[in-house]
Design a protein around this motif. Sequence first.
Motif, mmCIF file in Angstrom:
data_model
loop_
_atom_site.group_PDB
_atom_site.id
_atom_site.type_symbol
_atom_site.label_atom_id
_atom_site.label_comp_id
_atom_site.label_asym_id
_atom_site.label_seq_id
_atom_site.Cartn_x
_atom_site.Cartn_y
_atom_site.Cartn_z
ATOM 1 N N ALA A 85 0.838 -1.215 0.000
ATOM 2 C CA ALA A 85 0.000 0.000 0.000
ATOM 3 C C ALA A 85 0.864 1.253 0.000
ATOM 4 O O ALA A 85 0.421 2.309 -0.445
ATOM 5 N N LEU A 86 2.082 1.154 0.508
ATOM 6 C CA LEU A 86 2.982 2.308 0.561
ATOM 7 C C LEU A 86 3.739 2.519 -0.751
ATOM 8 O O LEU A 86 4.336 3.567 -0.952
ATOM 9 N N THR A 87 3.723 1.530 -1.627
ATOM 10 C CA THR A 87 4.477 1.644 -2.875
ATOM 11 C C THR A 87 3.745 2.543 -3.871
ATOM 12 O O THR A 87 2.569 2.842 -3.685
ATOM 13 N N PRO A 88 4.421 2.973 -4.935
ATOM 14 C CA PRO A 88 3.798 3.895 -5.891
ATOM 15 C C PRO A 88 2.556 3.352 -6.576
ATOM 16 O O PRO A 88 1.729 4.122 -7.046
ATOM 17 N N ALA A 91 -6.911 -3.150 13.451
ATOM 18 C CA ALA A 91 -6.508 -4.559 13.556
ATOM 19 C C ALA A 91 -6.660 -5.175 12.184
ATOM 20 O O ALA A 91 -7.741 -5.171 11.606
ATOM 21 N N MET A 92 -5.565 -5.705 11.657
ATOM 22 C CA MET A 92 -5.563 -6.218 10.287
ATOM 23 C C MET A 92 -5.721 -7.720 10.235
ATOM 24 O O MET A 92 -5.072 -8.444 10.977
ATOM 25 N N PRO A 114 -4.276 -4.208 -0.353
ATOM 26 C CA PRO A 114 -3.879 -2.816 -0.062
ATOM 27 C C PRO A 114 -5.028 -1.822 -0.149
ATOM 28 O O PRO A 114 -5.078 -0.868 0.635
ATOM 29 N N ASP A 115 -5.973 -2.032 -1.075
ATOM 30 C CA ASP A 115 -7.090 -1.092 -1.156
ATOM 31 C C ASP A 115 -7.976 -1.174 0.084
ATOM 32 O O ASP A 115 -8.573 -0.190 0.499
ATOM 33 N N GLU A 116 -8.065 -2.352 0.714
ATOM 34 C CA GLU A 116 -8.826 -2.489 1.959
ATOM 35 C C GLU A 116 -8.104 -1.792 3.110
ATOM 36 O O GLU A 116 -8.743 -1.246 4.009
ATOM 37 N N ILE A 117 -6.796 -1.822 3.069
ATOM 38 C CA ILE A 117 -6.011 -1.119 4.094
ATOM 39 C C ILE A 117 -6.234 0.392 3.961
ATOM 40 O O ILE A 117 -6.419 1.097 4.951
ATOM 41 N N VAL A 125 -8.960 5.457 5.772
ATOM 42 C CA VAL A 125 -9.966 6.484 5.484
ATOM 43 C C VAL A 125 -11.116 6.388 6.490
ATOM 44 O O VAL A 125 -11.639 7.415 6.939
ATOM 45 N N ALA A 126 -11.507 5.172 6.872
ATOM 46 C CA ALA A 126 -12.543 5.004 7.908
ATOM 47 C C ALA A 126 -12.068 5.594 9.236
ATOM 48 O O ALA A 126 -12.848 6.196 9.979
#
Length: 172
Positions: free
Chosen positions: A36-39, A89-90, A127-130, A135-136
């Motif tokens: 998720a942190l990558t470009p 919590a992931m 990553p999109d769920e993270i 955002v939540a």
Amino acid sequence: MGLSQRLVNWARIKSPWITLFNSGACNACDIEVIAALTPRFDVERFGILAQGSPRHADILIVTGPVTKKQAPRLRRIWEQMPEPKYVIAMGACGASGGVFRGLYHVVDGVENVIPVDVFVAGCPPRPDEIINAVVACLGLVKEDLAHGGKEWRQKKPTVIPRVETPPKEVTA
């Protein structure tokens, strides 16, 4: 609310800083956070910035089931974060212990050690769920600011009405 506090609140909403804690995971969730942190996913477009120190972070992302050895460390890291602090919590392990649930060395989910604000489902979550979870969390920050703190979200104890039953008569 003074100008400086409004500026801090604005900055907190526009640029949340996150820190990651692996509490005994298989590293699959950690790999997804790094993805998720990558470009490709580029969370920095939302202002999300990864921090190495919990003292500078707004959001703590916890991966994996919490082992008995890691539980005091997780609690200490959570205590080091400045208020207001939020926890994600992931994965299935972070929510309930996952496949490690009930083992002798596992405390199960993160919620057994620290309060959790957002759960992310999946094993591992994408990553999109993270990003959706962060955002939540930002939505919770806005609501908490509107209500004056996190206390309004705490569960109130349910009062169960007591039913009086007449005593039974004893017959000889």
